[in-house]
Design a protein around this motif. Structure first.
Motif, PDB file in Angstrom:
ATOM      1  N   TRP A 157       0.683  -1.393  -0.078  1.00 16.10           N
ATOM      2  CA  TRP A 157       0.182  -0.246   0.048  1.00 16.10           C
ATOM      3  C   TRP A 157       0.763   1.334   0.106  1.00 16.10           C
ATOM      4  O   TRP A 157       0.501   2.246  -0.635  1.00 16.10           O
ATOM      5  N   ARG A 158       1.953   1.264   0.659  1.00 18.30           N
ATOM      6  CA  ARG A 158       2.712   2.339   0.833  1.00 18.30           C
ATOM      7  C   ARG A 158       3.471   2.732  -0.569  1.00 18.30           C
ATOM      8  O   ARG A 158       3.710   3.774  -1.011  1.00 18.30           O
ATOM      9  N   GLN A 159       3.979   1.650  -1.187  1.00 14.84           N
ATOM     10  CA  GLN A 159       4.664   1.890  -2.502  1.00 14.84           C
ATOM     11  C   GLN A 159       3.265   2.107  -3.637  1.00 14.84           C
ATOM     12  O   GLN A 159       3.719   3.263  -4.282  1.00 14.84           O
ATOM     13  N   VAL A 160       2.386   1.783  -3.437  1.00 13.49           N
ATOM     14  CA  VAL A 160       1.248   2.035  -4.483  1.00 13.49           C
ATOM     15  C   VAL A 160       0.932   3.500  -4.270  1.00 13.49           C
ATOM     16  O   VAL A 160       0.715   4.437  -5.149  1.00 13.49           O
ATOM     17  N   ARG A 161       0.855   3.976  -2.939  1.00 16.44           N
ATOM     18  CA  ARG A 161       0.580   5.417  -2.799  1.00 16.44           C
ATOM     19  C   ARG A 161       1.629   6.542  -2.942  1.00 16.44           C
ATOM     20  O   ARG A 161       1.275   7.291  -3.648  1.00 16.44           O
ATOM     21  N   SER A 162       2.718   5.964  -2.788  1.00 17.20           N
ATOM     22  CA  SER A 162       3.914   6.966  -3.300  1.00 17.20           C
ATOM     23  C   SER A 162       3.986   7.026  -4.790  1.00 17.20           C
ATOM     24  O   SER A 162       4.295   8.318  -5.407  1.00 17.20           O
ATOM     25  N   ILE A 163       3.683   5.968  -5.663  1.00 20.71           N
ATOM     26  CA  ILE A 163       3.494   6.105  -7.179  1.00 20.71           C
ATOM     27  C   ILE A 163       2.723   7.020  -7.565  1.00 20.71           C
ATOM     28  O   ILE A 163       2.677   7.772  -8.134  1.00 20.71           O
ATOM     29  N   CYS A 164       1.590   6.891  -6.638  1.00 21.90           N
ATOM     30  CA  CYS A 164       0.165   7.649  -7.090  1.00 21.90           C
ATOM     31  C   CYS A 164       0.749   9.126  -6.719  1.00 21.90           C
ATOM     32  O   CYS A 164       0.194   9.936  -7.801  1.00 21.90           O
ATOM     33  N   VAL A 165       0.904   9.423  -5.675  1.00 18.24           N
ATOM     34  CA  VAL A 165       1.458  10.960  -5.519  1.00 18.24           C
ATOM     35  C   VAL A 165       2.447  11.435  -6.096  1.00 18.24           C
ATOM     36  O   VAL A 165       2.269  12.557  -6.865  1.00 18.24           O
ATOM     37  N   LEU A 166       3.567  10.692  -6.662  1.00 21.10           N
ATOM     38  CA  LEU A 166       4.592  11.282  -7.396  1.00 21.10           C
ATOM     39  C   LEU A 166       4.395  11.364  -8.750  1.00 21.10           C
ATOM     40  O   LEU A 166       4.796  12.232  -9.465  1.00 21.10           O
ATOM     41  N   GLN A 167       3.465  10.332  -9.373  1.00 22.63           N
ATOM     42  CA  GLN A 167       3.349  10.252 -10.761  1.00 22.63           C
ATOM     43  C   GLN A 167       1.925  10.808 -11.186  1.00 22.63           C
ATOM     44  O   GLN A 167       1.990  11.717 -12.229  1.00 22.63           O
ATOM     45  N   LEU A 168       0.891  10.719 -10.566  1.00 26.49           N
ATOM     46  CA  LEU A 168      -0.343  11.237 -10.934  1.00 26.49           C
ATOM     47  C   LEU A 168      -0.677  12.418 -10.328  1.00 26.49           C
ATOM     48  O   LEU A 168      -1.303  13.369 -11.116  1.00 26.49           O
ATOM     49  N   LEU A 169      -0.357  12.759  -9.085  1.00 26.55           N
ATOM     50  CA  LEU A 169      -0.983  13.836  -8.266  1.00 26.55           C
ATOM     51  C   LEU A 169       0.172  15.079  -8.063  1.00 26.55           C
ATOM     52  O   LEU A 169       0.106  15.856  -7.366  1.00 26.55           O
ATOM     53  N   SER A 170       1.396  14.888  -8.968  1.00 24.00           N
ATOM     54  CA  SER A 170       2.453  15.813  -9.015  1.00 24.00           C
ATOM     55  C   SER A 170       1.770  17.024  -9.842  1.00 24.00           C
ATOM     56  O   SER A 170       1.089  17.178 -10.201  1.00 24.00           O
ATOM     57  N   ASN A 171       2.374  18.266  -9.143  1.00 27.37           N
ATOM     58  CA  ASN A 171       1.895  19.713  -9.641  1.00 27.37           C
ATOM     59  C   ASN A 171       2.226  19.626 -11.467  1.00 27.37           C
ATOM     60  O   ASN A 171       1.092  20.246 -11.938  1.00 27.37           O
ATOM     61  N   LYS A 172       3.059  18.971 -11.637  1.00 26.60           N
ATOM     62  CA  LYS A 172       3.281  19.196 -13.082  1.00 26.60           C
ATOM     63  C   LYS A 172       2.206  18.374 -13.901  1.00 26.60           C
ATOM     64  O   LYS A 172       1.749  18.902 -14.706  1.00 26.60           O
ATOM     65  N   ARG A 173       1.845  17.163 -13.471  1.00 30.66           N
ATOM     66  CA  ARG A 173       0.889  16.383 -14.023  1.00 30.66           C
ATOM     67  C   ARG A 173      -0.630  16.973 -13.947  1.00 30.66           C
ATOM     68  O   ARG A 173      -1.309  16.978 -14.814  1.00 30.66           O
ATOM     69  N   VAL A 174      -0.772  17.680 -12.854  1.00 31.68           N
ATOM     70  CA  VAL A 174      -2.071  17.981 -12.704  1.00 31.68           C
ATOM     71  C   VAL A 174      -2.396  19.356 -13.563  1.00 31.68           C
ATOM     72  O   VAL A 174      -3.157  19.532 -14.128  1.00 31.68           O
ATOM     73  N   GLN A 175      -1.224  20.080 -13.449  1.00 28.56           N
ATOM     74  CA  GLN A 175      -1.457  21.321 -14.647  1.00 28.56           C
ATOM     75  C   GLN A 175      -1.491  20.949 -15.989  1.00 28.56           C
ATOM     76  O   GLN A 175      -2.027  21.800 -16.792  1.00 28.56           O
ATOM     77  N   SER A 176      -0.875  19.873 -16.431  1.00 26.70           N
ATOM     78  CA  SER A 176      -0.848  19.339 -17.704  1.00 26.70           C
ATOM     79  C   SER A 176      -2.279  18.992 -18.131  1.00 26.70           C
ATOM     80  O   SER A 176      -2.704  18.897 -19.260  1.00 26.70           O
TER      81      SER A 176
END
Length: 166
Positions: free
Chosen positions: A128-147
């Motif tokens: 769960w911790r690994q999946v959460r960190s992937i989600c936060v770093l890859q999907l919810l990063s500021n760059k991705r959200v702004q894109s």
């Protein structure tokens, strides 16, 4: 003319209902009590759902005035602990987090959703911790959200076609 059999059906139904209520009451009274938070009285099938009303947040506030900041409600058959004070929530989230962090194990999710391996249903642990960190770093990063900003704006304009130019 009403026959004797037609009169017996409601009478027998009533007797069976009364027997069911007595059996339920005495079975619940004879079981050993655990140390549980205070709880309003519940109904057999629906639990405390009838007490939530049209505005559940207001109903929960009223119930917390009677039963305290930590109470137990039965939502159908599922017991739920309701926390309505910041101090109790802080205690649960900081000091007792491992006890309250797991989700209930539901077998249908194991069959449908890859053995409960997604972020919403995975049990607390290393996966769960690994999946959460992937989600936060890859999907919810500021760059991705702004894109995806233009897509969000386009969807909003499709949902609300009339623009207010005041």
């Amino acid at each position: 003319m009403i026959s004797f059999a037609h009169l017996m059906v409601p009478f027998v139904s009533f007797i069976l209902f009364v027997i069911f209520l007595f059996k339920w009451y005495f079975n619940s009274a004879s079981t050993p009590r655990k140390r549980l938070p205070p709880s309003p009285p519940k109904l057999p099938v629906i639990g405390n759902l009838h007490q939530l009303g049209l505005y559940p947040h207001r109903s929960l506030q009223e119930l917390s005035k009677c039963y305290g900041p930590l109470m137990m409600l039965h939502l159908g058959r599922v017991p739920a602990v309701i926390v309505s004070s910041a101090d109790a929530a802080c205690e649960i989230m900081k000091n007792q987090d491992l006890i309250f962090s797991n989700r209930p194990k539901i077998s249908i999710f194991d069959k449908i959703i890859y053995g409960s391996k997604d972020i919403a249903l995975a049990p607390y642990g290393e996966h769960w911790r690994q999946v959460r960190s992937i989600c936060v770093l890859q999907l919810l990063s500021n760059k991705r959200v702004q894109s995806f900003r233009f897509i969000r704006e386009e969807e909003i304009s499709l949902s609300f076609p009339f623009k207010n130019d005041e």
